[in-house]
Scaffold this active site. Structure first.
Site, short mmCIF file in Angstrom:
data_model
loop_
_atom_site.label_atom_id
_atom_site.label_comp_id
_atom_site.label_asym_id
_atom_site.label_seq_id
_atom_site.Cartn_x
_atom_site.Cartn_y
_atom_site.Cartn_z
N CYS A 1 37.62 46.07 50.96
CA CYS A 1 39.04 45.91 50.62
C CYS A 1 39.98 46.06 51.82
O CYS A 1 40.92 45.28 51.99
CB CYS A 1 39.47 46.92 49.58
N ARG B 1 26.53 52.42 51.01
CA ARG B 1 26.95 53.56 50.21
C ARG B 1 25.78 54.51 50.05
O ARG B 1 24.63 54.08 49.90
CB ARG B 1 27.40 53.11 48.81
N GLN C 1 28.18 42.51 48.86
CA GLN C 1 28.98 42.18 47.69
C GLN C 1 29.51 40.78 47.84
O GLN C 1 29.93 40.39 48.92
CB GLN C 1 30.19 43.12 47.61
N ASP D 1 32.36 39.51 47.37
CA ASP D 1 33.63 40.19 47.15
C ASP D 1 34.81 39.22 47.32
O ASP D 1 34.70 38.22 48.01
CB ASP D 1 33.75 41.29 48.22
N HIS E 1 39.43 39.59 47.20
CA HIS E 1 40.64 40.30 46.82
C HIS E 1 41.75 39.29 46.63
O HIS E 1 41.93 38.40 47.48
CB HIS E 1 40.99 41.35 47.87
N LYS F 1 39.94 47.61 34.32
CA LYS F 1 38.97 46.62 34.81
C LYS F 1 38.25 45.93 33.67
O LYS F 1 38.19 46.43 32.55
CB LYS F 1 37.95 47.28 35.74
N HIS G 1 40.55 43.38 42.81
CA HIS G 1 39.22 43.35 43.43
C HIS G 1 38.31 42.63 42.44
O HIS G 1 38.41 42.89 41.24
CB HIS G 1 38.61 44.74 43.60
#
Ligand SMILES: [Zn+2]
Ligand SMILES: [Zn+2]
Length: 570
Positions: A263, A292, A310, A312, A314, A394, A440
């Site tokens: 992010c 992580r 990911q 991902d 945004h 979410k 996200h």
């Protein structure tokens, strides 16, 4: 209730075989139950039938489950030789505790249970595993026995058949057999190495993912793997998410951390200049690899790892654009799931938890927006009250594989926290600065977990567009090699992933190998094929297609790849 009661009966059976057993806990779980035991010796699979036999005796005796209450002090006396139970008793806030007895076995338990052991109709013990007491690696390692239990023998048999199929499809097993990926103790747990064949599947997915995102109005970006610790302090991650992050490293007297999320990089790109309301929405997409911390005890093949990529993105938009953006993501997510061949999915909308950033009004508005987007697309969903992340509501989508098991897939999260902390804003029509609505989202989840689901969904027999090798050419004898290599070149020119099995082995063995490798098409090349300039096509199922011209085969495969078809028949 029946499954949990079966756990008590298993504990009684274990006690009768190992009188010195120390008992942990024995809850019901999906489809069954487990119980954790501290035993004088390690269990082996051979122990399970003995325990099952003992359980069947207990069930046949139809012993009633009898509830009694006791003061904690009395209970401490009853469980004097049971250290784990004593620990549990100490943690119960009430003055009295409830105990259950069936036959010779007494347990500390809140209940409820079936009325007598005879009500357990169909069960089987399926697995032994190590489990730390309270899931804590500083505590003793106990032995956990897993069982399954069903209301009827038929339901149990059906479940056992599914389990057997699940073992065959286990992505860790197929990952080795199909030479897709490996994880090395020398490199570290939970860190995946993609072999050439696994990397092909991943590249095909990534290329498709990028193309679709560009078509859907996203911009592809790349951001670094490490960033200064201060940035993660500003974001709040260091405060709230530190347990999942790796320790900082020092570079020229500055502390850096490896990113657990993508992010912040996207925010920095957004903030490189003042943004006008006319520019929004901006959608930054990245196949971003993050790291992580996960306990070594929970790591599992590709589905639970320490380093993962990911898919991902945004989205930075105005609040009046949020609903359309969420609809766009949901559409894309459904398209992705569908393209990869998953049919059923469940959708969950998670709302405001006890601890939250932002105002209640903002939460309600955003939650309504998510819900309206789902309604607009007529997507049935459940509400998971209070299960949103602290920074916003979410939507999670869980898709089902061929065995009906759910996989965590796409997720869409609204964020009230980061725009505020980094002042992520735009200049509105009114000439004033406004904070953006930030979303996200992923549409696959992570490459690792998604690959795990794909491998298990297809049992390694991927649709032709995803298969690492699409065609294996099998010459019958060495004199057919030239023709085989000519065909190989012709297919490779069309980007059809092809190899020639030119080993001097028998044809049947080569066919068998290609089948084990789950290669969609085999071309068997003998005298007849060379003379007639044709190919004999065999599918990995063993099905034999008719002989056809090479060009028509090539065109059919190209079409099957382009259309991402699952059926291999040409
Ligand atoms: Zn119980
Ligand atoms: Zn993010």
């Amino acid at each position: 209730m029946m499954r949990h009661s079966a756990a008590h009966i298993m504990a009684e059976a274990v006690q009768s075989i190992f009188p010195d057993t120390k008992f942990g806990i024995g809850p019901a779980i999906e489809n069954g139950f487990y119980y954790d035991f501290d035993l004088p010796r390690p269990l082996t699979p051979d122990d399970l039938p003995l325990i099952e036999a003992k359980m069947n005796e207990i069930i046949a005796s139809n012993a009633p489950f009898v509830r009694q209450e006791a003061t904690k002090q009395k209970a401490r006396g009853l469980f004097a030789d049971q250290p784990y139970k004593l620990e549990l008793i100490d943690e119960i806030p009430d003055e009295k505790v409830s105990l259950y007895r069936q036959g010779s076995f007494l347990d500390l338990c809140r209940g409820p249970h079936v009325s007598s052991s005879g009500e357990i109709k169909a069960f089987k013990l399926i697995n032994i595993a190590g489990a730390y007491w309270r899931g804590d690696e500083h505590q003793p390692m106990l032995q956990r026995i897993y069982g399954v239990a069903f209301a009827t023998k038929g339901a149990l048999d059906e479940h056992l058949k599914k389990l057997e199929e699940a073992i065959k499809r286990d992505h860790r097993k197929l990952g080795i057999e199909l030479d897709l990926f490996s994880i090395h103790e020398e490199a570290g747990s939970g860190l995946v190495h993609w072999h050439p064949k696994g990397a092909v599947i991943r590249r095909v997915i990534e290329d498709f993912w990028k193309d679709e995102h560009i078509k859907h109005g996203y911009d592809i970006v790349y951001t670094p793997h490490i960033a200064k610790l201060d940035l993660w302090k500003t974001s709040g991650h260091w405060e709230f998410y530190r347990d999942s992050m790796y320790s900082p490293m020092e570079v020229e007297e500055q502390e850096y951390v490896i990113k657990p999320m993508n992010c912040l990089g996207h925010i920095l790109i957004y903030k490189t200049r003042l943004r006008s309301y006319r520019e929004l929405p901006l959608r930054y997409a990245e196949l971003g690899t993050v790291y992580r911390y996960e306990r070594s005890g929970v790591l599992l093949g590709l589905s639970r790892v320490r380093g993962f990529t990911q898919d991902d993105a945004h989205i930075f938009c105005r609040f009046d654009q949020l609903e359309d953006e969420v609809v766009g993501v949901l559409d894309l997510a459904r398209f992705m799931i569908d393209t990869f061949g998953f049919i059923n999915y469940k959708v969950l909308l998670s709302t405001r938890p006890e601890k939250y950033a932002g105002t209640i009004e903002a939460w309600e508005q955003a939650t309504d927006t998510l819900s309206q987007a789902l309604t607009r697309l007529k997507i049935a969903h459940d509400i998971d009250r209070g299960e949103g992340v602290f920074y916003g509501p979410k939507i999670d989508i869980k898709f089902e594989d061929a065995l009906g098991r759910g996989w965590q897939g796409p997720t869409i999260q609204v964020d009230f926290n980061l725009p505020q902390r980094f002042n992520v804003a735009y200049i509105g029509e009114d000439g004033k600065e406004h904070l953006v609505a930030m979303v996200h989202r992923t549409v696959l989840g992570s490459m690792e977990r998604f690959l795990a689901s794909l491998i298990e969904h297809y049992g390694g027999a991927f649709p032709v567009w995803l298969a690492p090798f699409q065609v294996m050419i099998i010459p019958v004898a060495d004199r057919h090699l030239d023709y085989a290599h000519k065909l190989e070149a012709g297919l490779r020119d069309e980007e059809i992933r092809t190899e020639v099995d030119d080993r001097s082995e028998r044809v049947n063995l080569k066919i068998r190998q290609a089948q084990l490798d789950k290669i969609p098409y085999m071309l068997i090349i003998g005298d007849k094929e060379v003379a007639a300039s044709t190919v004999s096509v065999r599918l990995r199922s063993g099905e034999q297609a008719t002989a056809q011209s090479f060009d028509s085969f090539k065109e059919s495969v190209k079409l099957a790849v382009a259309n991402k078809v699952k059926d291999l028949r040409l």
